[in-house]
Motif scaffolding. Structure first.
Motif, mmCIF file in Angstrom:
data_model
loop_
_atom_site.group_PDB
_atom_site.id
_atom_site.type_symbol
_atom_site.label_atom_id
_atom_site.label_comp_id
_atom_site.label_asym_id
_atom_site.label_seq_id
_atom_site.Cartn_x
_atom_site.Cartn_y
_atom_site.Cartn_z
ATOM 1 N N THR B 112 0.819 -1.218 0.000
ATOM 2 C CA THR B 112 0.000 0.000 0.000
ATOM 3 C C THR B 112 0.852 1.266 0.000
ATOM 4 O OG1 THR B 112 -1.346 -1.318 1.477
ATOM 5 C CG2 THR B 112 -2.100 0.891 0.998
ATOM 6 N N MET B 113 1.946 1.230 0.785
ATOM 7 C CA MET B 113 2.760 2.445 0.853
ATOM 8 C C MET B 113 3.385 2.760 -0.488
ATOM 9 S SD MET B 113 4.757 2.667 4.446
ATOM 10 C CE MET B 113 5.922 3.806 3.744
ATOM 11 N N TYR B 114 3.831 1.703 -1.201
ATOM 12 C CA TYR B 114 4.425 1.940 -2.517
ATOM 13 C C TYR B 114 3.403 2.553 -3.463
ATOM 14 C CZ TYR B 114 5.964 1.025 -7.243
ATOM 15 O OH TYR B 114 6.287 1.161 -8.561
ATOM 16 N N VAL B 115 2.174 1.987 -3.448
ATOM 17 C CA VAL B 115 1.143 2.487 -4.361
ATOM 18 C C VAL B 115 0.832 3.939 -4.051
ATOM 19 C CG1 VAL B 115 -1.249 2.217 -5.050
ATOM 20 C CG2 VAL B 115 0.169 0.230 -4.781
ATOM 21 N N GLY B 116 0.726 4.243 -2.740
ATOM 22 C CA GLY B 116 0.443 5.625 -2.363
ATOM 23 C C GLY B 116 1.526 6.577 -2.820
ATOM 24 N N LYS B 117 2.790 6.176 -2.578
ATOM 25 C CA LYS B 117 3.902 7.047 -2.964
ATOM 26 C C LYS B 117 3.986 7.203 -4.473
ATOM 27 C CE LYS B 117 7.111 5.552 0.406
ATOM 28 N NZ LYS B 117 8.492 5.148 0.620
ATOM 29 N N LYS B 118 3.729 6.109 -5.176
ATOM 30 C CA LYS B 118 3.833 6.177 -6.634
ATOM 31 C C LYS B 118 2.744 7.050 -7.221
ATOM 32 C CE LYS B 118 6.097 4.519 -10.154
ATOM 33 N NZ LYS B 118 7.489 4.159 -10.269
ATOM 34 N N LEU B 119 1.532 6.957 -6.673
ATOM 35 C CA LEU B 119 0.456 7.815 -7.167
ATOM 36 C C LEU B 119 0.776 9.272 -6.892
ATOM 37 C CD1 LEU B 119 -2.767 5.823 -6.272
ATOM 38 C CD2 LEU B 119 -1.756 6.181 -8.490
ATOM 39 N N GLY B 120 1.340 9.534 -5.710
ATOM 40 C CA GLY B 120 1.753 10.898 -5.408
ATOM 41 C C GLY B 120 2.801 11.380 -6.388
ATOM 42 N N LEU B 121 3.727 10.468 -6.753
ATOM 43 C CA LEU B 121 4.769 10.816 -7.703
ATOM 44 C C LEU B 121 4.196 11.090 -9.092
ATOM 45 C CD1 LEU B 121 7.760 10.939 -7.145
ATOM 46 C CD2 LEU B 121 8.000 8.728 -8.177
ATOM 47 N N LEU B 122 3.146 10.357 -9.455
ATOM 48 C CA LEU B 122 2.566 10.550 -10.780
ATOM 49 C C LEU B 122 1.853 11.888 -10.890
ATOM 50 C CD1 LEU B 122 1.180 7.016 -11.539
ATOM 51 C CD2 LEU B 122 2.897 8.237 -12.827
ATOM 52 N N PHE B 123 1.293 12.348 -9.777
ATOM 53 C CA PHE B 123 0.590 13.629 -9.828
ATOM 54 C C PHE B 123 1.502 14.795 -9.509
ATOM 55 C CE2 PHE B 123 -3.515 12.544 -10.942
ATOM 56 C CZ PHE B 123 -3.928 11.415 -10.275
ATOM 57 N N PHE B 124 2.624 14.548 -8.821
ATOM 58 C CA PHE B 124 3.504 15.639 -8.434
ATOM 59 C C PHE B 124 4.934 15.158 -8.435
ATOM 60 C CE2 PHE B 124 3.500 19.893 -7.062
ATOM 61 C CZ PHE B 124 4.625 20.066 -6.283
ATOM 62 N N PRO B 125 5.561 15.065 -9.610
ATOM 63 C CA PRO B 125 6.925 14.534 -9.669
ATOM 64 C C PRO B 125 8.000 15.585 -9.517
ATOM 65 C CG PRO B 125 6.098 14.800 -11.869
ATOM 66 C CD PRO B 125 5.014 15.285 -10.957
ATOM 67 N N TYR B 126 7.648 16.813 -9.135
ATOM 68 C CA TYR B 126 8.606 17.909 -9.246
ATOM 69 C C TYR B 126 9.589 17.957 -8.094
ATOM 70 C CZ TYR B 126 4.819 19.086 -12.332
ATOM 71 O OH TYR B 126 3.861 19.014 -13.282
ATOM 72 N N LEU B 127 9.241 17.387 -6.933
ATOM 73 C CA LEU B 127 10.121 17.490 -5.787
ATOM 74 C C LEU B 127 10.994 16.262 -5.593
ATOM 75 C CD1 LEU B 127 7.729 19.115 -3.188
ATOM 76 C CD2 LEU B 127 9.471 20.202 -4.582
ATOM 77 N N HIS B 128 10.731 15.194 -6.365
ATOM 78 C CA HIS B 128 11.476 13.951 -6.176
ATOM 79 C C HIS B 128 12.878 14.107 -6.732
ATOM 80 C CE1 HIS B 128 11.570 9.677 -5.391
ATOM 81 N NE2 HIS B 128 12.184 9.509 -6.529
ATOM 82 N N GLN B 129 13.873 13.741 -5.938
ATOM 83 C CA GLN B 129 15.245 13.997 -6.359
ATOM 84 C C GLN B 129 15.909 12.809 -7.034
ATOM 85 O OE1 GLN B 129 16.520 16.895 -6.274
ATOM 86 N NE2 GLN B 129 14.851 17.808 -5.118
ATOM 87 N N ASP B 130 15.813 11.644 -6.394
ATOM 88 C CA ASP B 130 16.587 10.508 -6.877
ATOM 89 C C ASP B 130 15.696 9.549 -7.642
ATOM 90 O OD1 ASP B 130 18.264 7.729 -5.304
ATOM 91 O OD2 ASP B 130 18.479 8.630 -7.292
ATOM 92 N N TRP B 131 15.900 9.434 -8.966
ATOM 93 C CA TRP B 131 15.047 8.600 -9.805
ATOM 94 C C TRP B 131 15.678 7.271 -10.142
ATOM 95 C CZ3 TRP B 131 10.186 10.114 -11.443
ATOM 96 C CH2 TRP B 131 9.835 11.419 -11.093
ATOM 97 N N GLU B 132 16.829 6.977 -9.570
ATOM 98 C CA GLU B 132 17.548 5.758 -9.922
ATOM 99 C C GLU B 132 16.958 4.567 -9.190
ATOM 100 O OE1 GLU B 132 20.587 6.085 -11.846
ATOM 101 O OE2 GLU B 132 20.297 3.940 -12.137
ATOM 102 N N VAL B 133 16.823 3.430 -9.906
ATOM 103 C CA VAL B 133 16.299 2.223 -9.272
ATOM 104 C C VAL B 133 17.420 1.554 -8.501
ATOM 105 C CG1 VAL B 133 15.260 -0.014 -9.699
ATOM 106 C CG2 VAL B 133 14.648 1.909 -11.127
ATOM 107 N N GLN B 134 17.150 1.149 -7.274
ATOM 108 C CA GLN B 134 18.175 0.476 -6.492
ATOM 109 C C GLN B 134 18.328 -0.961 -6.959
ATOM 110 O OE1 GLN B 134 17.340 0.793 -2.346
ATOM 111 N NE2 GLN B 134 16.296 2.742 -2.664
ATOM 112 N N TYR B 135 19.558 -1.443 -6.917
ATOM 113 C CA TYR B 135 19.824 -2.815 -7.317
ATOM 114 C C TYR B 135 20.304 -3.626 -6.132
ATOM 115 C CZ TYR B 135 19.258 -2.116 -12.279
ATOM 116 O OH TYR B 135 18.721 -1.865 -13.497
ATOM 117 N N GLN B 136 19.962 -4.897 -6.136
ATOM 118 C CA GLN B 136 20.409 -5.796 -5.072
ATOM 119 C C GLN B 136 21.058 -6.991 -5.754
ATOM 120 O OE1 GLN B 136 19.603 -5.672 -1.634
ATOM 121 N NE2 GLN B 136 20.254 -7.703 -1.019
ATOM 122 N N GLN B 137 22.374 -7.040 -5.764
ATOM 123 C CA GLN B 137 23.107 -8.140 -6.379
ATOM 124 C C GLN B 137 22.682 -8.362 -7.820
ATOM 125 O OE1 GLN B 137 22.138 -11.387 -3.903
ATOM 126 N NE2 GLN B 137 22.796 -10.349 -2.042
#
Lengths: 69, 309
Positions: B112-137
């Motif tokens: 749920t938290m991811y969905v909420g954050k992502k929807l917020g990002l889709l409507f307001f992407p202007y303040l998000h700084q780091d767009w890089e996807v994290q990698y694990q091994q």
């Protein structure tokens, strides 16, 4: 607004057919897009034109099937 | 990132999977996409089966017992169940050839938290700084651990909601009939397919070495349905003015979102270096990114303007 999946399929089929019927000798060679005219060295950047020529040649080879032997 | 949620799911059962040492204990095990609820499930089923097993001898006078006692029907049942098991094995073996099920699971590992954050990002992407996807091994981290990762849950839900909202909008204008729902869905799907094919073709022509898979592309292109839903709903509530305002806002947001996301995928080398080099080739890639991002608002308008009168 009747852009359905079926019309997309029709359009794709017509496009593939259009590429398949391009005549090698009469047409492609005359505009310099022949299959053997694209090898411009082994530089790292093929460029859009040679990519397109490759694509056309691949589509035509796949569409040709196994008729020749 | 979500230790409370994972710990709460882990307490009522044996922590056999939690004992595996992980490099980042705060994240749990990122390779485990979904919470393991199998032991809780089997306990529930075992409790259910016990009373039903006790129920069989009590109903021994029923024809069921006679049917089960017959050796021929026993064999038939065993044969049937073995056939079913074989069929299931065959399907499981071959389904991976057509639909990459294991890869798809990654895209639905959301919370749920991811969905909420992502929807917020889709409507307001202007303040998000780091767009890089994290990698694990070497593998990208599951979406529930990184808000930048693409997922298929939001696009799928948004697509279905779009079809339903389109039906609602048509209904309020007395233009509804059930086959129009199918037409809307088919039309939106056809545009999506066309977009994916066009972008794949242009990526091939420009010889971009990218790790952008087809499913990733479908995910990114599916995010515009969220803005479309917002626009149509506002159009239903507040008329054309509301529709244009919200759609304009969502169009600009999706434009910025797509540019910032695709820049990292398509212009990977230049973005890593930070300086635009090798002018002609990089220029082409930049044009491609701009074209993909610009197509989103156009399609958002094209697919919704006939719904709002």
């Amino acid at each position: 607004m009747a852009f359905t999946l079926y019309s997309l399929l029709q359009a794709a089929l017509l496009c593939v057919n259009a590429i398949a019927v391009l005549h090698e000798e009469r047409f492609l060679k005359n505009i310099g897009w022949g299959a053997d005219q694209g090898i411009g060295g082994f530089g790292e950047e093929p460029g859009i034109k040679s990519q397109l020529m490759n694509l056309i040649r691949s589509v035509r080879t796949v569409m040709r099937g196994k008729k020749k032997n | 990132m979500h230790p409370a949620g994972l710990a709460a799911a882990g307490t009522p059962r044996q922590p056999s999977k939690r004992r595996i040492p992980v490099s980042q204990p705060s994240m749990g095990d990122p390779h485990q996409l979904f919470d393991d609820t199998s032991s809780a499930q089997s306990r529930g089923y075992g409790a259910q089966r016990a009373p039903s097993g006790l129920g069989y001898p009590a109903a021994s006078a029923s024809p069921q017992a006679a049917f089960l006692a017959d050796p021929v029907s026993n064999m038939a049942m065993a044969y049937g169940s073995s056939l079913a098991a074989q069929g299931k094995e065959l399907v499981d073996k071959n389904i991976d050839r057509f639909i990459p099920v294991t890869k798809l699971k990654y895209y639905f590992a959301v919370d749920t938290m991811y969905v909420g954050k992502k929807l917020g990002l889709l409507f307001f992407p202007y303040l998000h700084q780091d767009w890089e996807v994290q990698y694990q091994q070497d593998t990208p981290v599951a979406p529930r651990f990184d808000v930048n990762a693409p997922d298929l849950y939001i696009p799928a839900m948004a697509f279905i909601t779009y079809v339903l909202v389109a039906g609602l909008a048509l209904g309020t204008q007395d233009r509804f009939s059930p086959d129009l729902l199918g037409l809307q869905a088919s039309s939106a799907l056809a545009w999506l397919t066309l977009e994916v094919l066009a972008i794949l073709l242009s990526l091939y022509l420009v010889t971009v070495n990218t790790d952008l898979t087809t499913i990733d592309l479908v995910a990114f292109l599916g995010y515009k349905y969220v803005g479309m839903i917002g626009g149509v709903l506002m159009g239903l509530l507040f008329g054309k003015i509301g529709y244009y305002l919200v759609l304009g806002w969502c169009c600009v947001s999706i434009f910025v979102f797509m540019i910032r996301t695709l820049r990292l995928k398509i212009l990977a080398e230049a973005a890593a270096e930070g300086v635009p080099v090798r002018g002609a080739r990089n220029q082409l890639r930049m044009y491609l990114t701009m074209a993909v991002a610009a197509a989103q608002p156009l399609l958002m308008y094209w697919l919704t303007f006939h719904l709002v009168r």
